[in-house]
Design a protein around this motif. Structure first.
Motif, PDB file in Angstrom:
ATOM      1  N   HIS A  54       0.850  -1.179   0.000  1.00 37.22           N
ATOM      2  CA  HIS A  54       0.000   0.000   0.000  1.00 37.22           C
ATOM      3  C   HIS A  54       0.893   1.238   0.000  1.00 37.22           C
ATOM      4  N   PHE A  55       0.831   2.015  -1.066  1.00 34.70           N
ATOM      5  CA  PHE A  55       1.658   3.213  -1.191  1.00 34.70           C
ATOM      6  C   PHE A  55       0.892   4.421  -0.647  1.00 34.70           C
ATOM      7  N   ILE A  56       1.530   5.186   0.257  1.00 36.20           N
ATOM      8  CA  ILE A  56       0.867   6.330   0.878  1.00 36.20           C
ATOM      9  C   ILE A  56       1.715   7.591   0.704  1.00 36.20           C
ATOM     10  N   ASN A  57       1.056   8.741   0.786  1.00 36.14           N
ATOM     11  CA  ASN A  57       1.691  10.066   0.784  1.00 36.14           C
ATOM     12  C   ASN A  57       2.406  10.411  -0.514  1.00 36.14           C
ATOM     13  N   SER A  87       4.613  14.191  -1.837  1.00 32.70           N
ATOM     14  CA  SER A  87       6.054  14.017  -2.003  1.00 32.70           C
ATOM     15  C   SER A  87       6.634  15.158  -2.838  1.00 32.70           C
ATOM     16  N   GLU A  89       2.912  -1.140   4.214  1.00 30.80           N
ATOM     17  CA  GLU A  89       2.861   0.252   3.793  1.00 30.80           C
ATOM     18  C   GLU A  89       4.213   0.720   3.276  1.00 30.80           C
ATOM     19  N   ASP A 106       5.837   4.351   2.442  1.00 33.15           N
ATOM     20  CA  ASP A 106       5.638   5.798   2.571  1.00 33.15           C
ATOM     21  C   ASP A 106       6.460   6.524   1.506  1.00 33.15           C
ATOM     22  N   ALA A 150       6.416   9.884   1.121  1.00 31.66           N
ATOM     23  CA  ALA A 150       6.443  11.306   1.465  1.00 31.66           C
ATOM     24  C   ALA A 150       7.775  11.976   1.147  1.00 31.66           C
ATOM     25  N   ASN A 151       8.864  11.242   1.192  1.00 30.14           N
ATOM     26  CA  ASN A 151      10.190  11.833   0.969  1.00 30.14           C
ATOM     27  C   ASN A 151      10.757  11.533  -0.409  1.00 30.14           C
ATOM     28  N   ILE A 187      12.276   0.489   3.292  1.00 25.59           N
ATOM     29  CA  ILE A 187      11.090   0.297   4.127  1.00 25.59           C
ATOM     30  C   ILE A 187      11.414  -0.652   5.275  1.00 25.59           C
TER      31      ILE A 187
END
Length: 212
Positions: A106-109, A113, A144, A146, A148-149, A161
């Protein structure tokens, strides 16, 4: 997740065809210390269960004529063009024995980014599931990732991860015997936005490792 099954005494192509005409699905459960067992399922129940992501990546509670057994979904055969389930394979699960299976990512944010907000790029989800090994009690329903970065032109590697405790990924081996860097997601230029042809098409760079 729970589903119901009954034992199947008749086998063969003709018997399976009759089952399907009656709204039933032939299936098999194998593994553990018992012999493979032919079973049958209600088509509507299993059809709707298979549409849920959790059913593919969870330890399942199979109620076989009033007795519960823990199993893992292993294979599904679908009709080539009709929404019909033709056959299902399950594997028995031993709580003390490790299992190997695939878990969805599950890819979030991604929308916050730097690659998207500042670079106006698209994010390609290069890998959508990960093969892992763990005890049944440690099996996650999903993992998950993330984003975001994620910077413009950057990649997210498997090593970036943190896997849940007790869960290990199955190594992907590149040529020469060294473990490859498995790309999970990549920030790519939009079509016509200056990226090379491979990136514009949503492909990971060729030197970033391969999957099996």
């Amino acid at each position: 997740m729970q589903f119901n099954a009954t034992t199947r005494s008749v086998k063969g192509t003709s018997a399976s065809r009759r089952l399907r005409h009656a709204g039933r699905v032939p299936a098999i459960v194998y593994g553990g210390n018992a012999e493979p067992l032919s079973i049958e399922l209600d088509h509507n129940e299993i059809f709707h269960a298979l549409r849920k992501e959790d059913f593919h990546s969870s330890i399942l509670d199979m109620q076989l004529e009033g007795k519960g057994q823990q199993v893992l979904l292993r294979a599904v055969q679908w009709h080539p063009y009709k929404p019909l389930v033709l056959h299902v394979d399950f594997q028995r699960v031993d709580a003390a024995q490790t299992i190997t299976t695939k878990v969805p990512l599950h890819f979030i944010n991604g929308d916050v980014s730097p690659a998207v907000k500042l670079g106006g790029q698209i994010i390609s989800q290069v890998v959508t599931e990960l093969e892992v090994t763990c005890l049944p009690s440690d099996l996650p329903k999903f993992i998950e990732v993330d984003l975001a970065n994620l910077e413009s032109g950057g990649n997210v590697f498997l090593e970036d991860i943190t896997l849940p405790e007790g869960v290990k990924h199955i190594a992907h081996v590149a040529h020469g015997g060294a473990e490859s860097k498995l790309v999970l997601a990549a920030a790519l230029s939009k079509p016509g936005g200056g990226g090379d042809d491979g990136e514009a098409d949503g492909e990971a760079p060729a030197d970033e490792g391969t999957t099996e």
